[in-house]
Design an enzyme around this catalytic site. Structure first.
Site, PDB file in Angstrom:
ATOM      1  N   LEU A   1     -18.234   4.125 -17.448  1.00 10.14           N
ATOM      2  CA  LEU A   1     -19.252   4.038 -18.173  1.00 10.14           C
ATOM      3  C   LEU A   1     -19.266   3.065 -19.282  1.00 10.14           C
ATOM      4  CD1 LEU A   1     -21.963   5.498 -19.246  1.00 10.14           C
ATOM      5  CD2 LEU A   1     -20.607   6.753 -20.372  1.00 10.14           C
TER       6      LEU A   1
ATOM      7  N   ASP B   1       0.776  -1.120   0.106  1.00 12.05           N
ATOM      8  CA  ASP B   1       0.051  -0.080   0.118  1.00 12.05           C
ATOM      9  C   ASP B   1       0.862   1.322   0.110  1.00 12.05           C
ATOM     10  OD1 ASP B   1      -1.773   1.982   0.749  1.00 12.05           O
ATOM     11  OD2 ASP B   1      -2.970   0.439   1.808  1.00 12.05           O
TER      12      ASP B   1
ATOM     13  N   ASN C   1     -22.665  11.866 -23.359  1.00 12.97           N
ATOM     14  CA  ASN C   1     -22.872  10.226 -22.945  1.00 12.97           C
ATOM     15  C   ASN C   1     -23.916   9.492 -23.857  1.00 12.97           C
ATOM     16  OD1 ASN C   1     -20.837  10.666 -21.001  1.00 12.97           O
ATOM     17  ND2 ASN C   1     -22.296  11.249 -19.427  1.00 12.97           N
TER      18      ASN C   1
ATOM     19  N   TYR D   1     -13.035  13.072  -5.933  1.00 11.02           N
ATOM     20  CA  TYR D   1     -11.653  12.482  -6.462  1.00 11.02           C
ATOM     21  C   TYR D   1     -11.046  13.573  -7.091  1.00 11.02           C
ATOM     22  CZ  TYR D   1      -9.801  10.551 -10.805  1.00 11.02           C
ATOM     23  OH  TYR D   1      -8.752   9.903 -11.912  1.00 11.02           O
TER      24      TYR D   1
ATOM     25  N   GLY E   1     -23.279  17.049  -8.149  1.00  6.43           N
ATOM     26  CA  GLY E   1     -22.226  17.838  -8.834  1.00  6.43           C
ATOM     27  C   GLY E   1     -21.585  17.535  -9.967  1.00  6.43           C
ATOM     28  N   HIS E   2     -22.197  16.700 -10.850  1.00  2.28           N
ATOM     29  CA  HIS E   2     -21.845  16.174 -12.297  1.00  2.28           C
ATOM     30  C   HIS E   2     -21.325  17.047 -12.998  1.00  2.28           C
ATOM     31  CE1 HIS E   2     -23.091  12.968 -15.273  1.00  2.28           C
ATOM     32  NE2 HIS E   2     -21.885  13.215 -15.448  1.00  2.28           N
TER      33      HIS E   2
ATOM     34  N   LYS F   1      -6.996  14.449  -6.561  1.00  2.00           N
ATOM     35  CA  LYS F   1      -5.886  14.241  -7.648  1.00  2.00           C
ATOM     36  C   LYS F   1      -5.259  15.765  -7.796  1.00  2.00           C
ATOM     37  CE  LYS F   1      -4.952  11.381 -10.118  1.00  2.00           C
ATOM     38  NZ  LYS F   1      -3.888  10.261  -9.873  1.00  2.00           N
TER      39      LYS F   1
ATOM     40  N   TYR G   1       0.908 -16.305  -6.155  1.00  4.48           N
ATOM     41  CA  TYR G   1       2.153 -15.715  -5.620  1.00  4.48           C
ATOM     42  C   TYR G   1       1.991 -16.315  -4.172  1.00  4.48           C
ATOM     43  CZ  TYR G   1       2.634 -12.169  -9.038  1.00  4.48           C
ATOM     44  OH  TYR G   1       2.770 -11.607 -10.163  1.00  4.48           O
TER      45      TYR G   1
ATOM     46  N   THR H   1      -5.423  13.572 -14.062  1.00  2.00           N
ATOM     47  CA  THR H   1      -6.826  13.511 -14.964  1.00  2.00           C
ATOM     48  C   THR H   1      -6.882  14.930 -15.338  1.00  2.00           C
ATOM     49  OG1 THR H   1      -8.869  13.398 -14.717  1.00  2.00           O
ATOM     50  CG2 THR H   1      -7.567  13.668 -12.531  1.00  2.00           C
ATOM     51  N   ASP H   2      -7.521  15.091 -16.430  1.00  3.23           N
ATOM     52  CA  ASP H   2      -8.357  16.460 -16.727  1.00  3.23           C
ATOM     53  C   ASP H   2      -9.155  16.938 -15.602  1.00  3.23           C
ATOM     54  OD1 ASP H   2     -10.293  14.954 -17.502  1.00  3.23           O
ATOM     55  OD2 ASP H   2     -10.493  15.604 -19.402  1.00  3.23           O
ATOM     56  N   GLU H   3      -9.633  16.013 -15.126  1.00  2.00           N
ATOM     57  CA  GLU H   3     -10.920  16.448 -14.247  1.00  2.00           C
ATOM     58  C   GLU H   3     -10.160  17.533 -12.952  1.00  2.00           C
ATOM     59  OE1 GLU H   3     -13.538  13.405 -12.804  1.00  2.00           O
ATOM     60  OE2 GLU H   3     -12.793  12.119 -14.423  1.00  2.00           O
TER      61      GLU H   3
ATOM     62  N   ALA I   1     -10.611  16.656  -6.556  1.00  2.00           N
ATOM     63  CA  ALA I   1      -9.885  17.580  -5.512  1.00  2.00           C
ATOM     64  C   ALA I   1      -8.712  16.752  -5.015  1.00  2.00           C
ATOM     65  CB  ALA I   1     -10.851  17.862  -4.408  1.00  2.00           C
TER      66      ALA I   1
HETATM   67  P1  NAD Z   1      -7.898   1.785 -11.494  1.00  6.52           P
HETATM   68  O1  NAD Z   1      -8.807   2.355 -10.535  1.00  6.52           O
HETATM   69  O2  NAD Z   1      -8.230   0.985 -12.807  1.00  6.52           O
HETATM   70  O3  NAD Z   1      -6.363   1.395 -11.019  1.00  6.52           O
HETATM   71  C1  NAD Z   1      -5.944   1.666  -9.755  1.00  6.52           C
HETATM   72  C2  NAD Z   1      -4.895   0.766  -9.263  1.00  6.52           C
HETATM   73  O4  NAD Z   1      -4.237   1.377  -8.005  1.00  6.52           O
HETATM   74  C3  NAD Z   1      -5.558  -0.535  -9.010  1.00  6.52           C
HETATM   75  O5  NAD Z   1      -4.711  -1.437  -9.245  1.00  6.52           O
HETATM   76  C4  NAD Z   1      -5.271  -0.291  -7.501  1.00  6.52           C
HETATM   77  O6  NAD Z   1      -5.367  -1.904  -6.604  1.00  6.52           O
HETATM   78  C5  NAD Z   1      -4.246   0.414  -7.029  1.00  6.52           C
HETATM   79  N1  NAD Z   1      -4.114   1.236  -5.617  1.00  6.52           N
HETATM   80  C6  NAD Z   1      -5.300   1.699  -5.279  1.00  6.52           C
HETATM   81  N2  NAD Z   1      -5.054   2.465  -3.878  1.00  6.52           N
HETATM   82  C7  NAD Z   1      -3.789   1.841  -3.738  1.00  6.52           C
HETATM   83  C8  NAD Z   1      -3.048   2.101  -2.606  1.00  6.52           C
HETATM   84  N3  NAD Z   1      -3.242   2.705  -1.534  1.00  6.52           N
HETATM   85  N4  NAD Z   1      -1.480   1.247  -2.790  1.00  6.52           N
HETATM   86  C9  NAD Z   1      -1.273   0.792  -3.883  1.00  6.52           C
HETATM   87  N5  NAD Z   1      -1.936   0.618  -5.108  1.00  6.52           N
HETATM   88  C10 NAD Z   1      -3.247   1.063  -4.753  1.00  6.52           C
HETATM   89  O7  NAD Z   1      -7.566   3.244 -12.195  1.00  6.52           O
HETATM   90  P2  NAD Z   1      -6.806   3.715 -13.594  1.00  6.52           P
HETATM   91  O8  NAD Z   1      -8.247   4.312 -14.224  1.00  6.52           O
HETATM   92  O9  NAD Z   1      -6.291   2.775 -14.170  1.00  6.52           O
HETATM   93  O10 NAD Z   1      -6.275   5.208 -13.334  1.00  6.52           O
HETATM   94  C11 NAD Z   1      -4.730   5.192 -13.115  1.00  6.52           C
HETATM   95  C12 NAD Z   1      -4.117   6.527 -12.977  1.00  6.52           C
HETATM   96  O11 NAD Z   1      -4.569   7.253 -14.067  1.00  6.52           O
HETATM   97  C13 NAD Z   1      -5.107   7.245 -11.691  1.00  6.52           C
HETATM   98  O12 NAD Z   1      -3.842   7.865 -11.157  1.00  6.52           O
HETATM   99  C14 NAD Z   1      -6.149   8.032 -12.351  1.00  6.52           C
HETATM  100  O13 NAD Z   1      -6.078   9.368 -11.261  1.00  6.52           O
HETATM  101  C15 NAD Z   1      -5.352   8.675 -13.668  1.00  6.52           C
HETATM  102  N6  NAD Z   1      -6.339   8.721 -14.783  1.00  6.52           N
HETATM  103  C16 NAD Z   1      -7.333   7.724 -15.042  1.00  6.52           C
HETATM  104  C17 NAD Z   1      -8.161   8.251 -16.097  1.00  6.52           C
HETATM  105  C18 NAD Z   1      -9.212   7.246 -16.563  1.00  6.52           C
HETATM  106  O14 NAD Z   1      -9.818   7.597 -17.420  1.00  6.52           O
HETATM  107  N7  NAD Z   1      -9.291   5.931 -16.134  1.00  6.52           N
HETATM  108  C19 NAD Z   1      -7.923   9.228 -16.757  1.00  6.52           C
HETATM  109  C20 NAD Z   1      -7.040  10.231 -16.439  1.00  6.52           C
HETATM  110  C21 NAD Z   1      -6.098   9.707 -15.388  1.00  6.52           C
HETATM  111  P1  TYD Z   2     -17.111   7.594 -15.709  1.00  9.64           P
HETATM  112  O1  TYD Z   2     -16.729   6.319 -16.808  1.00  9.64           O
HETATM  113  O2  TYD Z   2     -17.441   7.153 -14.179  1.00  9.64           O
HETATM  114  O3  TYD Z   2     -16.011   8.724 -15.728  1.00  9.64           O
HETATM  115  P2  TYD Z   2     -15.773  10.272 -15.236  1.00  9.64           P
HETATM  116  O4  TYD Z   2     -16.967  10.568 -14.225  1.00  9.64           O
HETATM  117  O5  TYD Z   2     -14.340  10.068 -14.641  1.00  9.64           O
HETATM  118  O6  TYD Z   2     -15.841  11.053 -16.337  1.00  9.64           O
HETATM  119  O7  TYD Z   2     -18.472   8.502 -16.346  1.00  9.64           O
HETATM  120  C1  TYD Z   2     -18.069   8.927 -17.588  1.00  9.64           C
HETATM  121  C2  TYD Z   2     -19.482   9.877 -17.860  1.00  9.64           C
HETATM  122  O8  TYD Z   2     -20.564   8.792 -17.838  1.00  9.64           O
HETATM  123  C3  TYD Z   2     -19.983  10.714 -16.699  1.00  9.64           C
HETATM  124  O9  TYD Z   2     -20.553  11.868 -17.334  1.00  9.64           O
HETATM  125  C4  TYD Z   2     -20.918  10.098 -15.996  1.00  9.64           C
HETATM  126  C5  TYD Z   2     -21.681   9.042 -16.839  1.00  9.64           C
HETATM  127  N1  TYD Z   2     -22.120   7.835 -16.329  1.00  9.64           N
HETATM  128  C6  TYD Z   2     -23.421   7.457 -16.563  1.00  9.64           C
HETATM  129  O10 TYD Z   2     -24.356   8.294 -17.368  1.00  9.64           O
HETATM  130  N2  TYD Z   2     -24.010   6.288 -16.221  1.00  9.64           N
HETATM  131  C7  TYD Z   2     -23.010   5.427 -15.559  1.00  9.64           C
HETATM  132  O11 TYD Z   2     -23.672   4.381 -15.200  1.00  9.64           O
HETATM  133  C8  TYD Z   2     -21.787   5.815 -15.129  1.00  9.64           C
HETATM  134  C9  TYD Z   2     -20.729   4.822 -14.245  1.00  9.64           C
HETATM  135  C10 TYD Z   2     -21.227   7.208 -15.635  1.00  9.64           C
END
Ligand code: NAD
Ligand code: TYD
Length: 351
Positions: free
Chosen positions: A197, A61, A256, A157, A290-291, A161, A348, A132-134, A159
């Site tokens: 989604l 962790d 969406n 989330y 807060g969408h 990041k 493992y 993230t862009d968020e 905030a």
């Molecule tokens: P994910 O949720 O699929 O994977 C996160 C991984 O981190 C998991 O394998 C989890 O086990 C591990 N993890 C969580 N907490 C942990 C901890 N305390 N210690 C060690 N490992 C831990 O996430 P993702 O979608 O692959 O995103 C990866 C990164 O990219 C994140 O930092 C996210 O903010 C960023 N990101 C994601 C997206 C997206 O669309 N998914 C877009 C932009 C940036």
């Molecule tokens: P999501 O995949 O959770 O990514 P993020 O919130 O990080 O953008 O959601 C993508 C978009 O889809 C977001 O506007 C929320 C919407 N959404 C739905 O309409 N239905 C769903 O079941 C989910 C999970 C997301």
């Protein structure tokens, strides 16, 4: 050059694609994947490369300071690519604490360990923080996020990041830690946990279950194929300028509802259903609190300075993604029945 790279969160969605890319592309590097295997971590994502000689998995962790320090001591990492995070906005609304802990405190632990073990000798060292862009907040109908857009995160989330991005920059300015950051738009592709989604919709369409759209489905996201993100990460890791930020995006905005309709169209064809059958599964549900209305990335900096561009169109990426989920039913079944969580023990611990 021999390098030992710590990748955090490598059992997750994006992390597993990054680990695979680095293990296969750089046999001379040692890739250590540190992952806590939370609900989002799935070692089956990496079953094809897990026995490669340049790959090591460490369960742990990032919030555990002692563990992180011992790992740095054991491996003498040259670089860190930090992806571990709590990543789902809806979960952050229900339980912000886990996001504060992993995304903020976990990142600080890694920054401290890197600073301590590199001992101010930062030659050939790199701490790459994936974000993230968020963090930039929500756009109206016009405009794009650039690297200089003011941060305005609006969910727990984003905030958390944003906070971790600020801390990474603070360690650059204060301690000269050689950091680089990238902020990417929404990823999609194989191995994404079916709470997000696109995989959620594919799974529900396939199983004739309702496909929930929040609110009216008017919210807009910019979608990038995960393998294009992994390629961008490789490029920023090798060529990005220390202290800089790079925005990564697909220039591919979708409401969406339009995205889900498109997905339904492709699914009808792949599942040999009559036209329009899958779209009948769409239901409109209560909106997310807060969408954020719209995210859109201006990725001209990484395109102009590092020569990156996405390799697939959205149509190609969606086709590949749907094919992957339809051909990997066991992967999805393992998640739905929880058996994926036993993989670590079987691979493992029992051996
Ligand atoms: P994910 O949720 O699929 O994977 C996160 C991984 O981190 C998991 O394998 C989890 O086990 C591990 N993890 C969580 N907490 C942990 C901890 N305390 N210690 C060690 N490992 C831990 O996430 P993702 O979608 O692959 O995103 C990866 C990164 O990219 C994140 O930092 C996210 O903010 C960023 N990101 C994601 C997206 C997206 O669309 N998914 C877009 C932009 C940036
Ligand atoms: P999501 O995949 O959770 O990514 P993020 O919130 O990080 O953008 O959601 C993508 C978009 O889809 C977001 O506007 C929320 C919407 N959404 C739905 O309409 N239905 C769903 O079941 C989910 C999970 C997301």
């Amino acid at each position: 050059m021999h390098k030992t790279i710590l990748v955090t969160g490598g059992a997750g969605f994006i992390g597993s694609h990054v680990v695979r890319l680095f293990v296969n592309k750089y046999p001379e590097y040692k890739i250590v994947n540190l992952d806590a295997l939370t609900y989002a971590g799935n070692l089956e994502n990496l079953s094809d490369i897990s026995s490669k000689p340049n790959y090591i998995f460490e369960k742990g962790d990032i919030t555990d300071t002692d563990f992180v320090n011992k790992l740095f001591e054991r491996y003498s990492f040259d670089s860190v690519i930090h992806l571990a995070a709590e990543s789902h906005v809806d979960r952050s609304i229900v339980n912000p604490g886990a996001f504060i802990s992993t995304n903020i405190l976990g990142t600080v632990n890694l920054l401290n360990a890197a600073r301590h073990f590199w001992n101010d000798d930062f030659k050939d060292k790199r701490f790459y923080h994936i974000s993230t862009d968020e963090v930039y907040g929500s756009l109206g109908e016009e405009g794009f996020f650039t690297e200089t857009t003011a941060y305005d995160p609006r969910s727990p989330y984003s905030a958390s990041k944003a906070s971790s991005d600020h801390l990474v920059r603070a360690y650059f300015h204060t301690y000269k830690l050689p950091v680089v950051i990238s902020n990417c738009s929404n990823n999609y592709g194989p191995n994404q946990f079916p709470e997000k989604l696109i995989p959620l919709a594919i799974n529900n369409i396939k199983n004739n279950k309702p496909v929930p759209i929040y609110g009216k489905g008017e919210n807009v996201r910019d979608w990038l194929y995960v393998i294009d993100h992994a390629d961008a990460i490789d490029l920023v890791f090798r060529k990005g300028k220390t202290g800089e930020t790079y925005n990564i995006g697909g220039n591919n905005e979708w409401k969406n509802i339009d995205l889900i309709r498109k997905l339904c169209e492709i699914a009808d064809r792949k599942l040999r259903r009559k036209k329009g059958a899958s779209a009948e599964l769409i239901i409109f549900v209560k909106d997310r609190a807060g969408h954020d209305l719209r995210y859109a990335i201006d990725s001209s900096k990484i395109q102009n300075e590092l020569g990156w561009k996405p390799s697939v169109t959205f149509e190609e990426g969606l086709e590949k993604t749907i094919d992957w989920y339809l051909q990997n039913e066991n992967w999805m079944a393992g998640i739905l029945d929880g058996s994926y969580e036993k993989y670590y023990e079987e691979q493992y611990v029992k051996r």
